[in-house]
Design an enzyme around this catalytic site. Structure first.
Site, mmCIF file in Angstrom:
data_model
loop_
_atom_site.group_PDB
_atom_site.id
_atom_site.type_symbol
_atom_site.label_atom_id
_atom_site.label_comp_id
_atom_site.label_asym_id
_atom_site.label_seq_id
_atom_site.Cartn_x
_atom_site.Cartn_y
_atom_site.Cartn_z
ATOM 1 N N ASP A 47 0.921 -1.284 0.066
ATOM 2 C CA ASP A 47 0.004 0.164 0.128
ATOM 3 C C ASP A 47 0.763 1.282 -0.208
ATOM 4 O OD1 ASP A 47 -2.750 0.634 -0.330
ATOM 5 O OD2 ASP A 47 -2.741 1.479 1.570
ATOM 6 N N GLU A 87 0.777 11.053 4.868
ATOM 7 C CA GLU A 87 0.216 9.559 4.915
ATOM 8 C C GLU A 87 1.652 8.893 4.505
ATOM 9 O OE1 GLU A 87 -3.392 8.510 3.962
ATOM 10 O OE2 GLU A 87 -2.823 7.236 2.310
ATOM 11 N N GLU A 139 -11.435 6.277 -2.314
ATOM 12 C CA GLU A 139 -11.286 6.616 -0.803
ATOM 13 C C GLU A 139 -12.259 5.941 0.111
ATOM 14 O OE1 GLU A 139 -8.421 7.592 -0.259
ATOM 15 O OE2 GLU A 139 -8.065 9.665 -0.459
ATOM 16 N N GLU A 209 -9.734 -3.052 -6.044
ATOM 17 C CA GLU A 209 -9.655 -3.211 -4.735
ATOM 18 C C GLU A 209 -9.709 -4.538 -4.081
ATOM 19 O OE1 GLU A 209 -9.065 -0.691 -2.349
ATOM 20 O OE2 GLU A 209 -8.836 0.944 -3.788
HETATM 21 C C1 HMH Z 1 -5.370 0.071 -2.441
HETATM 22 N N1 HMH Z 1 -7.101 1.970 -2.024
HETATM 23 C C2 HMH Z 1 -5.660 1.432 -1.818
HETATM 24 N N2 HMH Z 1 -4.915 1.884 -1.062
HETATM 25 C C3 HMH Z 1 -5.455 3.069 -0.341
HETATM 26 N N3 HMH Z 1 -4.359 3.847 0.450
HETATM 27 C C4 HMH Z 1 -6.577 3.673 -0.519
HETATM 28 C C5 HMH Z 1 -7.286 3.016 -1.565
HETATM 29 C C6 HMH Z 1 -7.127 4.784 -0.111
HETATM 30 O O1 HMH Z 1 -6.333 5.917 -0.092
#
Ligand code: HMH
Length: 220
Positions: A47, A87, A139, A209
């Site tokens: 991520d 972040e 988001e 996702e």
């Molecule tokens: C895969 N989807 C993914 N990572 C993230 N950090 C977000 C959404 C939200 O910012």
């Protein structure tokens, strides 16, 4: 309210797929405390790489917004870009805490597939309507997924609560609702073929996702 909301109608129409994205066994296992920590670390490192790509994507949404006649959404999107700076620092701290070396990580296939999708928004031909809808959807999947992990009755391990709060907080929820209102307003004034493209992008986000959670869960 969400009455007459295009995005709310899609969430209902594709409810099954939306649930597969937001109640995936990976995040449900965080909530019930059975999460495999090696899977969590894989998600964390993948991520981080995703968010680095996401910065460029949100910048592309900002650019499209600034080219609109009415660019009153600019501050909201700019706030989104700014919060990604924090972040990235969070990911570095969190990785250090879990003993994950971010420098040695390569993106796995599902992540690369998502990168290619995000990169496609660099094309000026892709409309602001499709881009802002995509931004909202990306988001919202995280907001809903991690929000569930801190809802009543959770058994989320304490060391994962910070992660869940990051996307599950009331503030992040308000931010997502703000993006949703923008998307609905833009879609209400967009031609039918653009609305169709935005709907397809929404579905594509859900697929990507789900693929991302699958990638994170998979053993080895
Ligand atoms: C895969 N989807 C993914 N990572 C993230 N950090 C977000 C959404 C939200 O910012």
């Amino acid at each position: 309210g969400v009455e007459g909301s295009t995005t709310a109608a899609w969430m209902e129409r594709y409810q099954q797929m939306y649930e597969r994205a937001t109640r995936h066994p990976f995040t449900v296992s965080i909530r019930d405390g059975t999460i495999d920590l090696s899977a969590f670390k894989r998600w964390l490192s993948q991520d981080y790489l995703f968010v680095r790509e996401f910065v460029a994507f949100v910048a592309s949404v900002l650019l499209k917004c600034c080219k609109q006649e009415d660019n009153s959404d600019m501050e909201t999107i700019l706030g989104g870009v700014a919060s990604l700076s924090d972040e990235l620092s969070w990911f570095k701290n969190e990785a250090a805490r879990w003993g994950v070396d971010l420098a040695s990580i390569s993106p796995l296939e599902s992540n690369l597939e998502y990168h290619r999708f995000l990169q496609s928004f660099n094309e000026p031909e892709i409309s602001y309507a499709v881009a802002i809808t995509t931004f909202w959807a990306i988001e919202t999947v995280y907001q809903d997924s991690f929000g569930f992990c801190i809802e009543e009755g959770n058994k989320t391990p304490p060391e994962l609560l910070g992660t869940c709060q990051r996307w599950g907080s009331a503030d992040f929820k308000l931010y997502c609702q703000c993006l949703q209102r923008i998307a609905d307003r833009i879609l209400a004034n967009a031609p039918a073929d653009t609305v169709k493209s935005a709907e397809e992008a929404f579905i594509r986000v859900l697929e990507l996702e789900i693929g991302f959670w699958e990638m994170s869960s998979c053993r080895s």
